[in-house]
Design a protein around this motif. Structure first.
Motif, PDB file in Angstrom:
ATOM      1  N   ALA A   1      22.302  43.739  54.108  1.00  0.00           N
ATOM      2  CA  ALA A   1      21.826  43.301  55.426  1.00  0.00           C
ATOM      3  C   ALA A   1      20.725  42.251  55.277  1.00  0.00           C
ATOM      4  CB  ALA A   1      21.325  44.501  56.219  1.00  0.00           C
TER       5      ALA A   1
ATOM      6  N   VAL B   1      22.361  38.971  54.547  1.00  0.00           N
ATOM      7  CA  VAL B   1      22.982  38.385  55.745  1.00  0.00           C
ATOM      8  C   VAL B   1      21.910  37.705  56.592  1.00  0.00           C
ATOM      9  CG1 VAL B   1      24.175  38.902  57.909  1.00  0.00           C
ATOM     10  CG2 VAL B   1      24.914  40.003  55.782  1.00  0.00           C
ATOM     11  N   ALA B   2      20.792  38.397  56.775  1.00  0.00           N
ATOM     12  CA  ALA B   2      19.695  37.793  57.537  1.00  0.00           C
ATOM     13  C   ALA B   2      19.192  36.533  56.838  1.00  0.00           C
ATOM     14  CB  ALA B   2      18.564  38.797  57.712  1.00  0.00           C
TER      15      ALA B   2
ATOM     16  N   HIS C   1      16.704  44.039  60.036  1.00  0.00           N
ATOM     17  CA  HIS C   1      16.460  42.739  59.417  1.00  0.00           C
ATOM     18  C   HIS C   1      16.626  41.584  60.407  1.00  0.00           C
ATOM     19  CE1 HIS C   1      15.871  43.919  55.219  1.00  0.00           C
ATOM     20  NE2 HIS C   1      16.754  44.882  55.444  1.00  0.00           N
TER      21      HIS C   1
ATOM     22  N   ASP D   1      20.934  48.738  59.667  1.00  0.00           N
ATOM     23  CA  ASP D   1      20.220  47.938  58.670  1.00  0.00           C
ATOM     24  C   ASP D   1      20.118  46.486  59.124  1.00  0.00           C
ATOM     25  OD1 ASP D   1      19.939  50.100  56.907  1.00  0.00           O
ATOM     26  OD2 ASP D   1      21.862  49.680  55.924  1.00  0.00           O
ATOM     27  N   LEU D   2      21.205  45.965  59.648  1.00  0.00           N
ATOM     28  CA  LEU D   2      21.191  44.583  60.149  1.00  0.00           C
ATOM     29  C   LEU D   2      20.145  44.412  61.231  1.00  0.00           C
ATOM     30  CD1 LEU D   2      25.051  43.974  60.315  1.00  0.00           C
ATOM     31  CD2 LEU D   2      23.457  42.738  58.825  1.00  0.00           C
TER      32      LEU D   2
ATOM     33  N   VAL E   1      19.177  41.018  62.667  1.00  0.00           N
ATOM     34  CA  VAL E   1      20.537  40.570  62.983  1.00  0.00           C
ATOM     35  C   VAL E   1      21.125  41.529  64.015  1.00  0.00           C
ATOM     36  CG1 VAL E   1      22.850  40.074  62.089  1.00  0.00           C
ATOM     37  CG2 VAL E   1      20.824  39.651  60.646  1.00  0.00           C
TER      38      VAL E   1
ATOM     39  N   THR F   1      25.069  48.586  60.461  1.00  0.00           N
ATOM     40  CA  THR F   1      24.660  47.937  61.709  1.00  0.00           C
ATOM     41  C   THR F   1      23.171  48.164  61.972  1.00  0.00           C
ATOM     42  OG1 THR F   1      26.873  48.197  62.653  1.00  0.00           O
ATOM     43  CG2 THR F   1      25.082  47.807  64.192  1.00  0.00           C
TER      44      THR F   1
END
Length: 512
Positions: A143, A146-147, A292, A288-289, A294, A286
């Motif tokens: 995650a 991704v961020a 961060h 975790d996103l 997202v 999700t």
């Protein structure tokens, strides 16, 4: 009790067998001594199998000298019996041969849509690569990456892509009432574990006692897992028994809490296998996103990554050589089944039990291991469809010594009496303080009515024995002391099996 007439002879003869050099002068005299020693050892071991705990049961055993191939003892070595977790020796050997010690499982995050600044117009995909060791911390790191790619908003949802393996979650003839047990997890290409025991497809509950009469505190790991807790676990008086249980309602992720923990018992933990591991892992991801920065605007749903999806982040597991340690030391069923499906995917293009087991059968045939009939229905030994022979497992022990991966395989076997968890494993408390401590490297196996041990025993004279013992269909107390006495007898130590303490046969929930 009257002494068996052979018993007076068998101890010194077994000791002679251990001390006797296998080369030297006087071959005729030496041969006579060896023959007498084998006869004495045979009488001693036969007497062990007359233990009342084995009345009506089936017993099979085979012992060979790895240097010479000489058979030192045999008892129905071709009998087809349940091996329980001793079967993991076959799965581990096949995985090392067919996948290689350096094989890793990958997990990917992909973008399925068009990027406009920090916005992804489409779905984010979490694609599982069959990793049985994927931890919450690994998802959190994905995650973060991704961020770091600049994405802040996903207009679509999160696809949980478990398509690397088929959709069959449970093995053949696995007990329906074990579905909540950590050792009977649903097998998915996208799954999550909670600690470095690597039990995939599970969540962990930490129970902390309160005041007597009050509920115990229950902490869920990972906290974002989409499970619902029902009922409660009470705090009993100090010194009271521990009756706490956590079950799962079939077909759901409702966890049922019952029983109590003693007020002075300290914290304890329960692991529970979840329904739909891919959905659980994706839901945790999700969260975790979101931490961060997202935001995923759509729901979590099952789906396959489109062919044109672009990679955003990747995580690799430790190599198979490292995963073999918790697999064999702790008798990890989930890792076993992931290896079977991974073999199928890599070697046959289909991540299924059928494909993987077919490749394993081909491996055993090419390696000359199918010296007797057998049936392997899963990778762990959990299925009661499995049938193996002591002769076949002992042949594997001999064959493994010829392979370049032998040291990796051997070092992953439990070691008798070693208290270090990732060394002694399921043998950590067995044969401690005996001549077998540190000399026995072997795989255990047990389930209701089954106890087994297969591995190597290093004698003081430098010779190594390969042996297999399979015990089936006992109905009373565990005959495990018979197996331990068997091992000591191979070292020339007369040891009557420990007496029946009244302990009944192991529960199906007591697995190794």
């Amino acid at each position: 009790m009257r002494t068996h007439p052979v018993r007076r002879l068998c101890v010194p003869l077994a000791a002679v067998l251990v001390a006797l050099p296998l080369t030297g002068s006087g071959p005729l005299a030496e041969g006579r001594v060896r023959t007498a020693a084998r006869a004495g050892l045979t009488a001693e071991l036969d007497r062990l199998f007359e233990d009342p705990r084995l009345t009506g049961a089936q017993a099979s055993a085979l012992v060979t000298d790895t240097a010479t191939g000489e058979v030192l003892y045999r008892r129905s070595p071709g009998a087809l019996l349940l091996p329980a977790s001793a079967l993991k020796t076959v799965t581990a050997a096949a995985a090392l041969d067919l996948l290689g010690p350096d094989h890793r499982f990958g997990t990917d995050v992909l973008a399925a849509g068009r990027r406009t600044g920090g916005r992804l117009e489409g779905d984010l995909v979490l694609r599982g690569g069959g990793d049985p060791s994927l931890l919450p911390a690994d998802l959190d790191e994905l995650a973060r990456r991704v961020a770091g790619s600049g994405i802040t908003t996903v207009s679509g949802g999160l696809l949980a892509d478990a398509s690397r393996y088929d959709g069959v979650p449970l093995g053949p003839n696995w007990a329906w009432d074990d579905q909540a047990a950590y050792y009977s997890p649903q097998i998915s290409a996208l799954t999550l574990t909670t600690d470095t025991d690597y039990d995939p497809g599970t969540v962990r509950l930490t129970l902390t006692p309160g005041r007597p009469g009050r509920p115990a505190a229950v902490k869920l790991t990972p906290p974002e897992a989409p499970v619902r807790l029902s009922g409660r676990i009470d705090t009993g008086a100090a010194g009271s028994g521990r009756t706490a249980e956590v079950d799962r309602r079939p077909g759901s992720n409702e966890l049922l809490l019952t029983g109590s923990v003693p007020a002075d018992g300290g914290t304890s933990q329960e692991w529970v296998a979840v329904e739909d591991p891919a959905q659980v892992a994706a839901t945790v991801f999700t969260a975790d996103l979101a931490r961060h920065g997202v935001q995923v605007q759509g729901p979590v749903r099952a789906g396959r990554a489109p062919a044109d999806a672009t990679a955003l982040a990747h995580h690799d597991s430790a190599p198979l050589s490292a995963l073999l340690v918790p697999f064999l030391k702790l008798s990890n069923n989930g890792i076993a089944e992931h290896l079977v499906k991974e073999i199928g995917r890599v070697r046959a293009g289909a991540g299924s039990w059928a494909a993987g087991l077919d490749r394993i059968a081909d491996f055993t045939h090419r390696s000359g291991l199918d010296v007797t009939p057998a049936r392997q229905a899963d990778g762990s030994g959990l299925s009661r469809h499995n049938l193996m022979t002591a002769q076949r497992l002992s042949r594997l022990l001999e064959f493994a010594r010829t392979r370049p991966w032998f040291r990796t395989w051997y070092d992953a076997l439990p070691v008798a009496g070693d208290p270090r968890r990732m060394v002694g494993g399921t043998l950590a408390t067995r044969l401690r303080g005996t001549p077998a401590e540190g000399r026995l490297h072997a795989k255990t196996g047990s389930m209701t009515g089954v106890d087994a041990l297969a591995g190597y025993l290093d004698r003081p004279d430098g010779h190594t024995l390969a042996f297999t013992v399979l015990l089936n269909n006992f109905a009373g107390a565990s005959p495990r002391p018979v197996i331990d006495a068997f091992v000591l007898s191979l070292l020339g130590q007369h040891a009557a099996p420990a007496p029946d303490t009244g302990r009944r046969t192991r529960s199906p929930h007591d697995w190794d």
